[in-house]
Design a protein around this motif. Structure first.
Motif, PDB file in Angstrom:
ATOM      1  N   UNK A 117       0.816  -1.218   0.000  1.00 31.06           N
ATOM      2  CA  UNK A 117       0.000   0.000   0.000  1.00 31.06           C
ATOM      3  C   UNK A 117       0.852   1.271   0.000  1.00 31.06           C
ATOM      4  N   UNK A 118       2.131   1.151   0.386  1.00 30.44           N
ATOM      5  CA  UNK A 118       2.961   2.347   0.518  1.00 30.44           C
ATOM      6  C   UNK A 118       3.890   2.601  -0.666  1.00 30.44           C
ATOM      7  N   UNK A 119       4.231   1.557  -1.407  1.00 31.93           N
ATOM      8  CA  UNK A 119       5.325   1.701  -2.368  1.00 31.93           C
ATOM      9  C   UNK A 119       5.027   2.677  -3.504  1.00 31.93           C
ATOM     10  N   UNK A 120       3.761   2.866  -3.845  1.00 30.14           N
ATOM     11  CA  UNK A 120       3.429   3.765  -4.948  1.00 30.14           C
ATOM     12  C   UNK A 120       2.945   5.135  -4.477  1.00 30.14           C
ATOM     13  N   UNK A 121       2.998   5.389  -3.183  1.00 29.84           N
ATOM     14  CA  UNK A 121       2.577   6.686  -2.664  1.00 29.84           C
ATOM     15  C   UNK A 121       3.641   7.756  -2.965  1.00 29.84           C
ATOM     16  N   UNK A 122       3.214   8.996  -3.228  1.00 31.69           N
ATOM     17  CA  UNK A 122       4.195  10.059  -3.514  1.00 31.69           C
ATOM     18  C   UNK A 122       5.050  10.365  -2.295  1.00 31.69           C
ATOM     19  N   UNK A 123       6.215  10.929  -2.542  1.00 30.26           N
ATOM     20  CA  UNK A 123       7.167  11.196  -1.471  1.00 30.26           C
ATOM     21  C   UNK A 123       6.619  12.181  -0.449  1.00 30.26           C
ATOM     22  N   UNK A 124       5.683  13.037  -0.901  1.00 27.94           N
ATOM     23  CA  UNK A 124       5.132  14.049   0.011  1.00 27.94           C
ATOM     24  C   UNK A 124       3.768  13.641   0.579  1.00 27.94           C
ATOM     25  N   UNK A 125       3.442  12.362   0.509  1.00 29.19           N
ATOM     26  CA  UNK A 125       2.149  11.906   1.021  1.00 29.19           C
ATOM     27  C   UNK A 125       2.061  12.133   2.529  1.00 29.19           C
ATOM     28  N   UNK A 126       0.937  12.695   2.955  1.00 31.24           N
ATOM     29  CA  UNK A 126       0.689  12.966   4.366  1.00 31.24           C
ATOM     30  C   UNK A 126      -0.433  12.044   4.840  1.00 31.24           C
ATOM     31  N   UNK A 127      -0.297  11.516   6.054  1.00 31.91           N
ATOM     32  CA  UNK A 127      -1.326  10.652   6.643  1.00 31.91           C
ATOM     33  C   UNK A 127      -1.703  11.184   8.022  1.00 31.91           C
ATOM     34  N   UNK A 128      -2.858  10.738   8.504  1.00 31.67           N
ATOM     35  CA  UNK A 128      -3.340  11.117   9.834  1.00 31.67           C
ATOM     36  C   UNK A 128      -3.230   9.906  10.753  1.00 31.67           C
ATOM     37  N   UNK A 130      -3.746   7.726  14.422  1.00 29.06           N
ATOM     38  CA  UNK A 130      -4.896   7.521  15.302  1.00 29.06           C
ATOM     39  C   UNK A 130      -4.898   8.502  16.463  1.00 29.06           C
ATOM     40  N   UNK A 131      -3.763   9.161  16.700  1.00 29.97           N
ATOM     41  CA  UNK A 131      -3.677  10.163  17.762  1.00 29.97           C
ATOM     42  C   UNK A 131      -3.954  11.571  17.233  1.00 29.97           C
ATOM     43  N   UNK A 132      -4.240  11.679  15.940  1.00 30.90           N
ATOM     44  CA  UNK A 132      -4.577  12.970  15.361  1.00 30.90           C
ATOM     45  C   UNK A 132      -3.428  13.707  14.709  1.00 30.90           C
ATOM     46  N   UNK A 133      -2.229  13.123  14.705  1.00 34.45           N
ATOM     47  CA  UNK A 133      -1.084  13.791  14.081  1.00 34.45           C
ATOM     48  C   UNK A 133      -1.176  13.723  12.566  1.00 34.45           C
ATOM     49  N   UNK A 134      -0.857  14.822  11.909  1.00 35.09           N
ATOM     50  CA  UNK A 134      -0.663  14.813  10.462  1.00 35.09           C
ATOM     51  C   UNK A 134       0.838  14.672  10.212  1.00 35.09           C
ATOM     52  N   UNK A 135       1.218  13.586   9.524  1.00 37.90           N
ATOM     53  CA  UNK A 135       2.633  13.275   9.340  1.00 37.90           C
ATOM     54  C   UNK A 135       2.913  12.868   7.904  1.00 37.90           C
ATOM     55  N   UNK A 136       4.118  13.156   7.444  1.00 37.58           N
ATOM     56  CA  UNK A 136       4.565  12.543   6.207  1.00 37.58           C
ATOM     57  C   UNK A 136       4.540  11.029   6.383  1.00 37.58           C
ATOM     58  N   UNK A 137       4.097  10.332   5.365  1.00 36.10           N
ATOM     59  CA  UNK A 137       4.067   8.877   5.446  1.00 36.10           C
ATOM     60  C   UNK A 137       5.451   8.323   5.757  1.00 36.10           C
ATOM     61  N   UNK A 138       6.488   8.916   5.173  1.00 41.10           N
ATOM     62  CA  UNK A 138       7.847   8.441   5.445  1.00 41.10           C
ATOM     63  C   UNK A 138       8.193   8.592   6.919  1.00 41.10           C
ATOM     64  N   UNK A 139       7.747   9.672   7.557  1.00 44.63           N
ATOM     65  CA  UNK A 139       7.997   9.839   8.988  1.00 44.63           C
ATOM     66  C   UNK A 139       7.199   8.828   9.803  1.00 44.63           C
TER      67      UNK A 139
END
Length: 224
Positions: A117-128, A130-139
């Motif tokens: 699910x992650x390998x084709x995501x863009x480098x700047x993809x942001x996810x939320x 469960x604690x409410x943080x918005x983070x880069x997927x890489x982070x």
């Protein structure tokens, strides 16, 4: 997405899975430093934290990231007594199957799903989270590497056996803890794994060693 952290995470999951496949049955029932978890419960927790990634990727992306991997491990409600109790119960439920081979397959399958699910995501993809943080997927994947690698040390110590921590994971986590100057921190430990243990509360440190770690820029992580 950029595959650096994803490839490191994949390698660490593979190493963990391989080590578990050869673990004697009694090892699964050993108590761990993560009280009240047994080894099987620690493995259940690792599977749980990885299993959250696909749903996060499937959800709408926040507009921008506001939390780094180090900031994710801050001492707030995510480590409250209630949250920790639920964390304990969730891991125990995931690890309830008495067949250890089922847990090994669960970890391997969950790891493969994360990669898919992650390998084709863009480098700047942001996810939320469960604690409410918005983070880069890489982070966020770096936080999953923290969980897989450090709990791998917990399992290895509990069995006990030599740890299987990969060099790539060790470097990635030391970079998280100390920043780009992380090689200078190796002067305060006999080897990188010992440094990682000391920096994450998995080995005792003297007051002088604690001061040395702080002076080297250690960013302590709240780890429950």
């Amino acid at each position: 997405m950029a595959d650096d952290v994803l490839s490191v995470l994949t390698g660490e999951i593979d190493a963990f899975t391989g080590a578990l496949a050869g673990m004697p049955p009694a090892g699964w029932e050993q108590p761990s430093r993560c009280d009240p978890w047994r080894v099987r419960d620690v493995v259940g927790h690792v599977i749980v934290v990885l299993s959250r990634v696909p749903d996060m990727v499937a959800a709408p992306a926040p507009e921008r990231a506001g939390t780094t991997a180090a900031e994710y491990y801050r001492a707030d409600g995510r480590f409250s007594d209630d949250t920790n109790d639920e964390r304990v119960r969730t891991a125990q439920r995931r690890a309830a199957d008495p067949d250890a081979a089922t847990l090994v397959r669960d970890l391997a399958d969950t790891g493969r799903t994360v990669v898919e699910v992650c390998r084709d995501e863009p480098v700047d993809r942001v996810v939320r989270t469960r604690h409410g943080d918005a983070m880069l997927l890489s982070d966020f994947l770096t936080t999953r590497l923290v969980e897989v690698a450090l709990h791998g040390l917990d399992v290895a110590d509990a069995v006990p056996r030599e740890p299987w921590l990969t060099p790539a994971a060790t470097e990635h986590l030391l970079r998280l803890l100390f920043g780009p100057q992380w090689p200078t921190a190796l002067a305060v430990a006999p080897d990188p794994t010992t440094l990682l243990r000391r920096a994450t509360g998995r080995a005792p440190v003297t007051p002088d060693e604690a001061q040395a770690l702080k002076s080297l820029g250690l960013r302590p992580l709240t780890l429950g």
